[in-house]
Design an enzyme around this catalytic site. Sequence first.
Site, mmCIF file in Angstrom:
data_model
loop_
_atom_site.group_PDB
_atom_site.id
_atom_site.type_symbol
_atom_site.label_atom_id
_atom_site.label_comp_id
_atom_site.label_asym_id
_atom_site.label_seq_id
_atom_site.Cartn_x
_atom_site.Cartn_y
_atom_site.Cartn_z
ATOM 1 N N GLY D 154 0.818 -1.078 0.037
ATOM 2 C CA GLY D 154 -0.053 -0.076 -0.082
ATOM 3 C C GLY D 154 0.837 1.125 -0.015
ATOM 4 O O GLY D 154 1.936 1.306 0.548
ATOM 5 N N CYS D 155 0.206 2.199 -0.419
ATOM 6 C CA CYS D 155 1.032 3.498 -0.690
ATOM 7 C C CYS D 155 1.394 4.247 0.600
ATOM 8 O O CYS D 155 2.841 4.445 0.832
ATOM 9 C CB CYS D 155 0.427 4.470 -1.543
ATOM 10 S SG CYS D 155 -1.167 4.997 -1.031
ATOM 11 N N TYR D 156 0.691 4.297 1.421
ATOM 12 C CA TYR D 156 1.058 4.642 2.944
ATOM 13 C C TYR D 156 2.053 3.920 3.583
ATOM 14 O O TYR D 156 2.956 4.342 4.095
ATOM 15 C CB TYR D 156 -0.215 4.664 3.686
ATOM 16 C CG TYR D 156 -1.092 5.920 3.703
ATOM 17 C CD1 TYR D 156 -0.558 7.354 3.531
ATOM 18 C CD2 TYR D 156 -2.463 5.820 3.830
ATOM 19 C CE1 TYR D 156 -1.453 8.487 3.611
ATOM 20 C CE2 TYR D 156 -3.466 6.693 3.415
ATOM 21 C CZ TYR D 156 -2.834 8.164 3.268
ATOM 22 O OH TYR D 156 -3.744 9.038 3.252
ATOM 23 N N ALA D 157 1.723 2.798 3.172
ATOM 24 C CA ALA D 157 2.552 1.519 3.967
ATOM 25 C C ALA D 157 4.020 1.497 3.432
ATOM 26 O O ALA D 157 5.001 1.664 4.331
ATOM 27 C CB ALA D 157 2.174 0.282 3.563
ATOM 28 N N VAL D 158 4.385 1.867 2.279
ATOM 29 C CA VAL D 158 5.592 1.990 1.782
ATOM 30 C C VAL D 158 6.227 3.180 2.507
ATOM 31 O O VAL D 158 7.427 3.373 2.948
ATOM 32 C CB VAL D 158 5.571 2.264 0.139
ATOM 33 C CG1 VAL D 158 7.079 3.006 -0.232
ATOM 34 C CG2 VAL D 158 5.176 1.121 -0.633
#
Lengths: 349, 349, 349, 349
Positions: D154-158
Site C-alpha cells: 500500500g502507498c502509505y505503507a511504503v
Amino acid sequence: MIKVKLVGATGYGGVGLIELLLRHPEIEITTLVAASDTGKPISHFYPHLAGLCDKMVYSADEVEAAAEADVVVYSTPDKVGMQLAPAEVKKGRKILDYSGDFRFNSTQLYEDYANRLGIDTTHHAPELLKDSAYGLVELHHRKIANSKVVGNPGCYAVACILGLAPAAREGLVETENIICDCKTGISGGGKKPKPGFHYPEAYDNAYAYRLTGHQHVMEVERELSLLAGNSIQLTFTPQVIPMARGIMACLYGSLPQGTTQTKVLSAYKDFYKDNPFVRVSDTPGSTGDVRGSNFVNLTVACDERTGMLRIISHIDNLVKGQAGSALQNLNIMFGLDEMTGLNFPGAHP
Amino acid sequence: MIKVKLVGATGYGGVGLIELLLRHPEIEITTLVAASDTGKPISHFYPHLAGLCDKMVYSADEVEAAAEADVVVYSTPDKVGMQLAPAEVKKGRKILDYSGDFRFNSTQLYEDYANRLGIDTTHHAPELLKDSAYGLVELHHRKIANSKVVGNPGCYAVACILGLAPAAREGLVETENIICDCKTGISGGGKKPKPGFHYPEAYDNAYAYRLTGHQHVMEVERELSLLAGNSIQLTFTPQVIPMARGIMACLYGSLPQGTTQTKVLSAYKDFYKDNPFVRVSDTPGSTGDVRGSNFVNLTVACDERTGMLRIISHIDNLVKGQAGSALQNLNIMFGLDEMTGLNFPGAHP
Amino acid sequence: MIKVKLVGATGYGGVGLIELLLRHPEIEITTLVAASDTGKPISHFYPHLAGLCDKMVYSADEVEAAAEADVVVYSTPDKVGMQLAPAEVKKGRKILDYSGDFRFNSTQLYEDYANRLGIDTTHHAPELLKDSAYGLVELHHRKIANSKVVGNPGCYAVACILGLAPAAREGLVETENIICDCKTGISGGGKKPKPGFHYPEAYDNAYAYRLTGHQHVMEVERELSLLAGNSIQLTFTPQVIPMARGIMACLYGSLPQGTTQTKVLSAYKDFYKDNPFVRVSDTPGSTGDVRGSNFVNLTVACDERTGMLRIISHIDNLVKGQAGSALQNLNIMFGLDEMTGLNFPGAHP
Amino acid sequence: MIKVKLVGATGYGGVGLIELLLRHPEIEITTLVAASDTGKPISHFYPHLAGLCDKMVYSADEVEAAAEADVVVYSTPDKVGMQLAPAEVKKGRKILDYSGDFRFNSTQLYEDYANRLGIDTTHHAPELLKDSAYGLVELHHRKIANSKVVGNPGCYAVACILGLAPAAREGLVETENIICDCKTGISGGGKKPKPGFHYPEAYDNAYAYRLTGHQHVMEVERELSLLAGNSIQLTFTPQVIPMARGIMACLYGSLPQGTTQTKVLSAYKDFYKDNPFVRVSDTPGSTGDVRGSNFVNLTVACDERTGMLRIISHIDNLVKGQAGSALQNLNIMFGLDEMTGLNFPGAHP
C-alpha cells in the site's frame, strides 16, 4: 556521445534539458555553467536530481567552464548568448540559444525585437545571424540541420505558430483579424519569485498582462507572414492561469468564403503528416494531454455558424515550449532522429 | 423582514444565497427545500454553517415546505421552476429562478433555447413568461422592479453581456465577428463530482469544452442584438481552468474605423456610471480582484495596432454570476437599494 | 464609532482587518500607515477594495499618520510595535500588536523568545509588558478586557493551544510527549514572494521546515504549562502544504490510564461551552469548514487502541489565526460582544 | 522481452505502469484488460498516450485477454486478483497484485485485514499465500526474487515502513507510542470522482479521514513488528491535502535513553546503503523532490530537546507508492537490476 555545455543550468530551462538528457542515448551534458548558484552540485539546487546528476555548477570564468563540448546551449536571458557565442563558434562548436538573440536573422529584425522589449538594440554577434536558424523543427527542419547557430523559439510562439501555420500557408484564414488568446502556466515566468507568481496571489486567480507588445508576437507574425506570403499583424492576449505547466492558445480568424471545418481539418492533418510530435484532432483536448511531453495537440474546431476559424493549441511550455524543442533541435543539428529521447508521454495525472 | 423560500438549497447556488442572506438586514431565508439531502439541517451538508444556519432541509412534498414566503427562489436545474412557480404565483409570491426557465419571455425563444440544450421544448408556465424579466440589473433595472418573475442570468452570460453591452449599444464594435473566449473556475459545473472536475484530472490542466451550442450563448446574443439593434451571432469558447471560482472572459471584435481606445474607455465609464458593481479600468485586473464579491471588473484594452476591440471581463461566477446577482435582483424586486447586503469585497488572498 | 489606526496596513494581516472592519457596526479604520507602498490609496495595492476602501496609505512620519485614534493596531514584524507603542499609550490609546512583542509579559520570557528567533533580545517597552495580555480570548477574556496592551497570538499557536487546552487543564494527556504536527497554507508566510512560495515550487508539493525552534512553540508551551500546572515541552513540526489559507494541526499525546474518547469529548465540549467560535465534534472536519471565518473546529479522535489522545484543530490562519483574533480582541477591549462583525461563515466553496 | 498482461489497465495504477514500461528495455506490456472502458484503445481513455500506446483494452472474457504472458499484473481492487490468479499460476505465469490480496501470507492474517476493511474474509487462493512475498524490495529482495506471487504494498505503507524500518530493527525507537501522521495527494483515492475529491471541495482544503482502521495500518504494524521482534501498534492519521501526487509521512516515537540524532542518522544511512532508491538526509526535503520518480527521501530530524524520534518520509504515491514499486518488483522477479527503467528523476517543477 555528443557533448553539451549548458550555460544557465540552474533555471527551469536548464534543468529541463538536464532531465531529458539523463535518458538520452547519444547526447550527454558534460559541463554546467551558471551566473549564480555556482560552486555546488546541481543536485544541491534541485534535490530531485540527487544521485542522478550531481555535476558541479561552474561560473563562466572558471577553468572547468571551458571544457570541451560539441555544442553550447544557452538557457539564458536575452543578450547573454550573443556575447559568448562567437568565441565558441570559433572553436568549432555549435550553438543553441533559448532567448531572442538568434531568433531573427538580420540586425534590423533584431532591433525591432529589442525595441519592443525595451532593451539595448545592438546585436553583438551580427556575423552569426545570417546563417542562424529559427528552431521550430516542424517548419525549418532542413535549415536547422545545416545551421551552426539555432535560436530556440518562445513558448507562446510555438503554440501559436504551429496552431496557425497550416491555415496561413493554405489560405484557410483571412489575415487581417487573427487573434491569439493565450493562457500559460506560471512556470513560463521562470524560476524567480515575483508578486504575481506568489502562491497566495496566483492560486484561484487568472489575469491578463502585457496587453501590447509581448516579445513573442514578433516571431509569430514573422513566421505566419512568411507562410501566408502576406504581412500579418495579430492581436495577442497573454494570460496567466493557476497552473504550473502548459499553454492553451485559442486561435481565431475569419474563414474565407466556402472554407469548412472538414476542409480545415483535412489540411491540418496533411500539413503535419510527417511531424511525429503534432497530433491533430477535431475533439477538445487539454493541456494535461501534453503535460510533461514534447507533443503539440491541435484541436480544429471551426465555428461554421459564425464563419470563424478556431484552433486550440496545447503544449507544455517547458517541454515543447522550451527544453523539449531544444532537444528536438539538438537531435536535428547532430543528424539524429528528432524523437530520440523525446518519444514518451508525460505522467498522468 | 422579507421571507425567502429557497428551493434547491443544497447546491452551490443555494448555499451561496444562504451565506449572503445571513448578513442581510431585511431579507431572511425562512424555508429550505431540496430534492435530495433532506431531513437534516443544512449545516450537516455544509459544516461551515454550523451554529449560523442550522435550518432543516425539507423535500418539496413536506408540509414545512409550504410555509409562508414573500418570494420563492429556485436554485434548480432547467424545468423545475416552471413546474412549481405557477402555484406560488397564485399565492401572491414572487419568483426568482436560476435556470433558463424564465430567461426568455416567449415560448418560441424558449423552444430555441431548449432545442439547443436538447431538452423538452414545452414550457409549462407560458402564462408567466410575458411579464418575466431577464435578471441582469445593469440592463433591466426597471423591468425587474416591476416583475413578479425574474430569470437569473447564466454566469458566462453576465460576464459577456456586461463586457460587450456598451460597445454594442454605442456602435463601438463591428457586429459580425465578435468572439467570447471564456475561462471559468470549476465551481461553475456545480456540486456534483464528474471526471473532468476530479482534482487529479483538473489540477494543472486547462481545457475547452462544448465548442458549439453552449446554452448561455443565446442570452448573450439576444441581449447584445437588442442593444445593437442588429442581429449578432458570436463565437463562444468555454474553457475550464484549474481554479474554483471566477470567470475571465476575453471579448474581441473589430473596431469601426476611427474608434480609439480613449473613446471606448470613456464610453464604458459613462455607460456604467450609475452601476455600483461595475468597475471600469484600462489596466489589467484579475479574477482575484472580484473573488467572493458581486463586482464586475472590466478592462478596456483595445489593440489599435490591429484595430481590435478587446474587453476583459472578470466576475466571480458564484456571486455576480449566480447568488450575488440573485440577491441584487431580490433587492430590486423588493424596493431595496441594490447594494444592500452586497456592499463588500471578498477576502484576499 | 471606535477609531482604529492600522500600522502595517499593506500586508495580509492589515488587509484582513480592513476587510473585517468594513462591515463592523461600531469600529472603523480611520488611518492607514505602512513602511512601504505609501502615497497611494490602499485600493491601488489591493484592487478588490476599490470603491469600498480607498483611504490613502501614509508613512509613519507623515502628519496624517498622527491622526486621532482610540486604538493602534500593529500588523508589523517583531520589534516595530514595541518601539512605537509607548508614545501612543501616553496619548491614552490602546494597543494591539500582531507580533511577538507583547505576547510575553516579562523581559526574561521575551529574551528567551528573541533568542530563539535570533533577534535582538532587548525589549524597548518593558514598562508595558507587565499589564499586557496574551490575546487568546478563549483563555484570557477578562485580562484582555482590562488591558491597554494586547499581543495577538501566533497562528500556529492559536490552533495548538485551543486544541490542547482542555486536555492540559483537565489532565487528559500525559505531558511529556506531546506532538503538534502542523500543516499551514502558504499565506502564513505573508505577502512577500520567496522561493518556497513561488507557485511552480509550491503547487503539488508539501514540505516541513524549521524543524527546531519555531517561534510559536514558546507560546504554546507557556500556555499549556500554565493550564497543566506543569512544565510542558512539545515536539512541533511546521509544514507547508499547497493551499493559500488554513491550518490543520494534528495534536497527539498519551492518554492517562482510563481516559476514554467519551470522557475527552465531553470535557472538550464543556470547556468551550461559552465560547461561540469553538466548535467541538467527534467527526472529521476540514480546513474548508472554517475557511474565511473566525471559527475553530476541533475534532476529538482519541485512538483507544493505542492509548493516544488525538485532537485535530482547524482554523483559517488569516482569520482566527490573525485578523479575526485581532478583531475579537478589539471587541473585548472595547466592551463589545466578541462576535460583533465576526458572526459569519466563509464562502463555500 | 518479458511479456506483461495488465489487468485493471484503465485506472491510475495501470496507466502508471504503462507509462513506465514504454521506456523499459526488457519488459513490455502485451495485453491490456479492464472491467469497464473496454473495446477501445487505451489512448482513447488516456489521450496523452496517443501514438505511443494505442493497444486495445479487452474485457477478461475476450479471447485476446488470454494471450501469452510471462507475468500477470493485477492493478485491481481487493478480491479480484485472488480469483483470477490461480488459473494463471497453473499456466506458469508469475503474479503481481496491487491490492491486499497477497500482502499477507496466511489466511488468518488475511481475515484480520478483511475484517478491518469490512469485506468478505474468505481468501480464494489460499494455496498461493504461503509462498507469496510482500513486495517491498528494500526489505524483502530475496523473497521477491524467489516468489511466483508478489503483493505490491500500500502507498502509505511504503512511506511508513521505509521511514521506520531502521529505527525498529536497530532499537532506535520505543515501540509503544509510534505515530504516523500521513498526508496524501488526492490521486491516492484513485480515478473515480467522489465528493471529497471534487476540485471545488478539495482545493485549498485539508482534512483527515478514516481515523481508525485504515487498511494500510496492518502492513505497517506487521513489518515493523517483525523488524523490532516485538509487537507494535501505532496511531495512524491519514489526511488528504490539495495536491495530486505525493505522500509526506511524519513519523514519531520516543527515543530510547541516550539515542541521539547523530546515531539515528548514521543508522539510517547504513541501513539503506545498498538501496539506490532511498535517499537519507538530515535536512528538510519535499514531496516535490520525489515527484514522478521511484525515490524515497527520508529526513532524519530527531528532537533531542523532547526526546523524540522524528522521521519525515516523502514518496510519490503513484510511483514508489504504486506503479514504480510494481516495476521494481517485476525487475527483481525476472532477475533484472532493480533500477532498470526506473533510474530517472521526475520533471521539475
